[in-house]
Design a protein around this motif. Structure first.
Motif, PDB file in Angstrom:
ATOM      1  N   LEU A  37       1.028  -1.304  -0.119  1.00  0.00           N
ATOM      2  CA  LEU A  37      -0.033  -0.118  -0.017  1.00  0.00           C
ATOM      3  C   LEU A  37       0.790   1.230   0.027  1.00  0.00           C
ATOM      4  CD1 LEU A  37      -2.767   0.960   0.064  1.00  0.00           C
ATOM      5  CD2 LEU A  37      -3.090   0.638   2.365  1.00  0.00           C
ATOM      6  N   SER A  38       1.920   1.406   0.732  1.00  0.00           N
ATOM      7  CA  SER A  38       2.848   2.257   0.748  1.00  0.00           C
ATOM      8  C   SER A  38       3.466   2.562  -0.446  1.00  0.00           C
ATOM      9  CB  SER A  38       3.802   1.855   1.780  1.00  0.00           C
ATOM     10  OG  SER A  38       3.381   1.818   3.102  1.00  0.00           O
TER      11      SER A  38
ATOM     12  N   SER B 269      -8.693   7.767  -2.502  1.00  0.00           N
ATOM     13  CA  SER B 269      -7.164   7.081  -2.981  1.00  0.00           C
ATOM     14  C   SER B 269      -6.948   6.117  -3.742  1.00  0.00           C
ATOM     15  CB  SER B 269      -6.736   6.907  -1.204  1.00  0.00           C
ATOM     16  OG  SER B 269      -7.263   5.603  -0.773  1.00  0.00           O
TER      17      SER B 269
ATOM     18  N   TYR C 181      -7.300  14.428   0.642  1.00  0.00           N
ATOM     19  CA  TYR C 181      -7.042  13.137   1.096  1.00  0.00           C
ATOM     20  C   TYR C 181      -6.430  13.319   2.350  1.00  0.00           C
ATOM     21  CZ  TYR C 181      -5.253   8.650   2.537  1.00  0.00           C
ATOM     22  OH  TYR C 181      -4.914   7.433   3.135  1.00  0.00           O
TER      23      TYR C 181
ATOM     24  N   SER D  93      -5.365  -1.220  -1.203  1.00  0.00           N
ATOM     25  CA  SER D  93      -6.438  -0.016  -0.837  1.00  0.00           C
ATOM     26  C   SER D  93      -7.685  -0.416  -0.965  1.00  0.00           C
ATOM     27  CB  SER D  93      -5.994   1.305  -1.551  1.00  0.00           C
ATOM     28  OG  SER D  93      -6.609   2.236  -0.630  1.00  0.00           O
TER      29      SER D  93
ATOM     30  N   GLY E  27       3.445   2.924  -3.856  1.00  0.00           N
ATOM     31  CA  GLY E  27       2.406   3.215  -5.023  1.00  0.00           C
ATOM     32  C   GLY E  27       2.932   4.199  -5.951  1.00  0.00           C
ATOM     33  N   SER E  28       1.941   5.421  -5.934  1.00  0.00           N
ATOM     34  CA  SER E  28       2.382   6.328  -7.210  1.00  0.00           C
ATOM     35  C   SER E  28       3.275   7.418  -6.427  1.00  0.00           C
ATOM     36  CB  SER E  28       1.199   7.231  -7.146  1.00  0.00           C
ATOM     37  OG  SER E  28       0.479   7.603  -5.894  1.00  0.00           O
ATOM     38  N   GLY E  29       3.799   7.516  -4.908  1.00  0.00           N
ATOM     39  CA  GLY E  29       4.469   8.707  -4.593  1.00  0.00           C
ATOM     40  C   GLY E  29       5.854   8.739  -5.030  1.00  0.00           C
TER      41      GLY E  29
ATOM     42  N   ASP F  91       2.359   7.073   2.728  1.00  0.00           N
ATOM     43  CA  ASP F  91       0.786   6.856   3.342  1.00  0.00           C
ATOM     44  C   ASP F  91       0.534   5.133   3.139  1.00  0.00           C
ATOM     45  OD1 ASP F  91      -1.371   8.423   4.969  1.00  0.00           O
ATOM     46  OD2 ASP F  91      -2.630   7.001   3.464  1.00  0.00           O
ATOM     47  N   GLY F  92      -0.380   4.551   3.950  1.00  0.00           N
ATOM     48  CA  GLY F  92      -0.513   3.385   3.933  1.00  0.00           C
ATOM     49  C   GLY F  92      -0.002   2.581   5.283  1.00  0.00           C
TER      50      GLY F  92
ATOM     51  N   TRP G  97       2.639  11.599   1.549  1.00  0.00           N
ATOM     52  CA  TRP G  97       1.866  10.660   0.538  1.00  0.00           C
ATOM     53  C   TRP G  97       2.512   9.636   0.181  1.00  0.00           C
ATOM     54  CZ3 TRP G  97      -2.767   9.436  -0.862  1.00  0.00           C
ATOM     55  CH2 TRP G  97      -2.992   8.758  -2.490  1.00  0.00           C
ATOM     56  N   ALA G  98       3.619   9.588  -0.284  1.00  0.00           N
ATOM     57  CA  ALA G  98       4.316   8.457  -0.532  1.00  0.00           C
ATOM     58  C   ALA G  98       4.385   7.358   0.536  1.00  0.00           C
ATOM     59  CB  ALA G  98       5.763   8.662  -1.052  1.00  0.00           C
TER      60      ALA G  98
ATOM     61  N   ILE H  18      -4.504   6.554  -7.316  1.00  0.00           N
ATOM     62  CA  ILE H  18      -3.337   5.477  -7.362  1.00  0.00           C
ATOM     63  C   ILE H  18      -3.745   4.819  -8.748  1.00  0.00           C
ATOM     64  CG2 ILE H  18      -2.266   3.732  -6.688  1.00  0.00           C
ATOM     65  CD1 ILE H  18      -3.250   4.276  -3.731  1.00  0.00           C
TER      66      ILE H  18
ATOM     67  N   ASN I  93      -2.571   0.840   7.589  1.00  0.00           N
ATOM     68  CA  ASN I  93      -3.673  -0.020   7.066  1.00  0.00           C
ATOM     69  C   ASN I  93      -3.870  -1.262   7.691  1.00  0.00           C
ATOM     70  OD1 ASN I  93      -5.316   1.227   4.471  1.00  0.00           O
ATOM     71  ND2 ASN I  93      -3.902   2.550   5.456  1.00  0.00           N
TER      72      ASN I  93
HETATM   73  N1  ARG Z   1       1.618   5.646  -0.537  1.00  0.00           N
HETATM   74  C1  ARG Z   1       0.846   5.522  -1.386  1.00  0.00           C
HETATM   75  C2  ARG Z   1       1.336   6.031  -2.846  1.00  0.00           C
HETATM   76  O1  ARG Z   1       2.342   6.739  -2.958  1.00  0.00           O
HETATM   77  C3  ARG Z   1      -0.755   6.222  -1.323  1.00  0.00           C
HETATM   78  C4  ARG Z   1      -1.300   5.462  -0.227  1.00  0.00           C
HETATM   79  C5  ARG Z   1      -2.712   6.110  -0.015  1.00  0.00           C
HETATM   80  N2  ARG Z   1      -3.340   5.490   1.258  1.00  0.00           N
HETATM   81  C6  ARG Z   1      -4.340   4.847   1.290  1.00  0.00           C
HETATM   82  N3  ARG Z   1      -4.659   4.517   2.331  1.00  0.00           N
HETATM   83  N4  ARG Z   1      -4.727   4.132   0.108  1.00  0.00           N
HETATM   84  O2  ARG Z   1       0.448   5.942  -3.815  1.00  0.00           O
END
Ligand code: ARG
Length: 512
Positions: free
Chosen positions: A62-63, A145, A405, A347, A65-67, A259-260, A256-257, A149, A263
């Motif tokens: 989850l962490s 979210s 978000y 997610s 991802g896009s960031g 985030d997760g 943001w990068a 992504i 979870n």
């Molecule tokens: N860290 C993830 C990224 O870089 C985003 C996670 C967003 N959080 C979530 N609970 N979906 O894309």
């Protein structure tokens, strides 16, 4: 009571039955699952199937991802120098995933039920903040979210389709959106059909993306070892910003990068051994993520001039072209697609659990709490979430969705750690297999307040929107929970005029 917050297997008394109402909202089941039957929330709980490996894969998946493939330029632009930017990545990682993670480990092992912040807020402060958490989570933050992504996954997929074209050429938006919707549909179907299918895909994608980021890091270290230098000044820290606001603005994309990280708490009730596995997963997972992010950043700096980094929104793409030449235009999008699809899958998985748990607590319409009879997955919650995600794909814009978000997510991180402090006073007797060192919790709280204040100053529009959205949950809470009307009764009252109208139609036979 605390008992109601524990997973079904630890409960001693049955949950309080909720008000049952007229047939209208039973429609929920027929509408979503015409072919099969669901088990109602009191008939079954989700099975406790998740192992430590799945929990770890969930956090990492989850962490990453896009960031990490898009934010490094923003972080550098605000921090001002390479040294300061790396510092932001390190400090961001220590602040939220590690310190926050330790706080959440105490919460999750003390109350090992699914639902993340929801059960902690219920236990510590009562149902209004818990309701607002479910309300914002189920309607906006979680579906949004997923959309953010998946949009990035779709963008890179379309980029791959047109890989011969120059990178700065605009992509057809309708194609990006359609691709994102197809991705959401596929991942949702997978999660509806089986928890195992969802987690297997997750584990494979997690290994893939950690390996790819390690490869990117290795290339960077090799380049540095063979004489490459980091550009941007005489020393690593030359031109570093001195304004705290700049650091807040640099931290936001890094967070943001990351985030997760919290979870696993959303699925704590599905862990086989939460007391042992939750603290392990929530500390080891982010440590790995921080390490690969630092490596990736070092690689970007070793290969690309800082002026290119600050200007780039698809930094991994620039990196790939520089290192692999033309084939970079194929390899890197593949890595990004695997990473983002994995994150969006994770997610989708946890977001549906949030809706499911909140529905079981009576804070969301009860059909969301039902479990598919055959597949034993939170079918209705999954389908509803993806419908909302599709909506955000159609109307959303990456940057403001991320700001929006983050504002809401940070408010609930703050409230959850406050709940931890409150519970230490009000429930000192609760078993706490993991206890966070109190100063860690204070530092986390202080930094969240700092981020919220500077964030609101930096993006007042989104902050105002987030605040309005939170506040809009209050009347809903008042009617549904406080006045004990329940979503079903509210729904059926709102539908009553429509029902009476339909019943008057000559061709409708009303059952006695
Ligand atoms: N860290 C993830 C990224 O870089 C985003 C996670 C967003 N959080 C979530 N609970 N979906 O894309």
């Amino acid at each position: 009571s605390i008992n109601a917050l524990l997973p079904a297997r630890d409960r001693t008394t049955p949950t309080r039955p909720r008000r049952q109402s007229s047939a209208t909202f039973e429609l929920g089941n027929q509408f979503f699952i015409p072919l099969s039957r669901t088990l109602s929330n009191r008939e079954a709980a989700l099975p406790a199937d998740l192992t430590f490996a799945s929990a770890l894969a969930l956090i990492i998946s989850l962490s990453i991802g896009s960031g990490i493939f898009s934010s490094p330029g923003l972080v550098l632009a605000h921090a001002g120098s390479v040294g300061a930017a790396l510092g932001v990545w390190l400090i961001g990682g220590l602040l939220f995933p590690i310190m926050g993670g330790c706080c959440y480990a105490e919460l999750g092992t003390m109350l090992p039920s699914s639902g993340g912040e929801h059960p902690y807020l219920m236990a510590a402060v009562g149902d209004l903040p818990a309701f607002l958490f479910s309300w914002t989570g189920a309607t906006v933050t979680r579906p949004a979210s997923v959309s953010i992504i998946t949009l990035i996954a779709a963008e890179y997929t379309v980029r791959l389709m047109f890989y011969a074209r120059p990178a700065d050429e605009a992509l057809p938006l309708w194609l990006v959106r359609t691709t994102a919707i197809v991705f959401i549909a596929i991942l949702t179907t997978l999660n509806c059909v089986s928890t195992k299918a969802g987690t297997t895909v997750q584990n494979i994608l997690t290994v893939l993306k950690v390996l790819s980021l390690c490869l990117i890091g290795a290339i960077g270290i090799y380049k540095l070892g063979t004489g490459a230098v980091v550009s941007g000044g005489d020393s690593l820290f030359q031109h570093s910003s001195t304004s705290p606001v700049d650091y807040a603005l640099a931290l936001a994309p890094a967070l943001w990068a990351y985030d997760g990280w919290n979870n696993v708490n959303l699925v704590a009730g599905e862990l086989r051994n939460p007391t042992r596995d939750l603290p392990r997963a929530i500390t080891i997972g982010p440590t790995i993520v921080i390490a690969v992010y630092l490596l990736a950043n070092i690689a970007y700096y070793a290969v690309l001039p800082t002026s290119v980094i600050t200007a780039s929104h698809a930094i991994a793409m620039s990196f790939g072209k520089e290192v692999f030449g033309h084939s970079g235009a194929i390899v890197i999008p593949l890595v990004v697609i695997a990473a983002t699809l994995g994150a969006s899958n994770a997610s989708i998985f946890t977001g549906a659990r949030l809706a499911h748990v909140s529905a079981r607590a009576g804070h969301l319409p009860s059909f969301l709490g039902n479990i598919h009879a055959r597949h034993r997955t939170p079918f209705n919650a999954l389908v509803t979430q993806s419908a909302l995600s599709v909506l955000f794909v159609l109307v959303g814009d990456f940057k403001s969705l991320v700001n929006f978000y983050s504002m809401i997510a940070w408010v609930f991180y703050l409230l959850a750690v406050l709940a931890l402090m409150v519970l230490r006073r009000t429930q000192p007797g609760l078993d706490r297999p993991f206890r966070v060192w109190t100063p860690v919790a204070w530092v986390f709280l202080a930094s969240t307040v700092f981020l919220l204040v500077t964030g609101a100053a930096g993006a007042p529009g989104e902050a105002f929107g987030a605040a309005c959205f939170l506040v809009s949950g209050v009347p809903a809470w008042y009617i549904v929970v406080r006045k004990k009307l329940g979503w079903e009764e509210l729904g059926s009252r709102l539908m009553a005029p429509f029902r009476r109208l339909v019943e008057r139609l000559p061709w409708v036979a009303v059952r006695p």
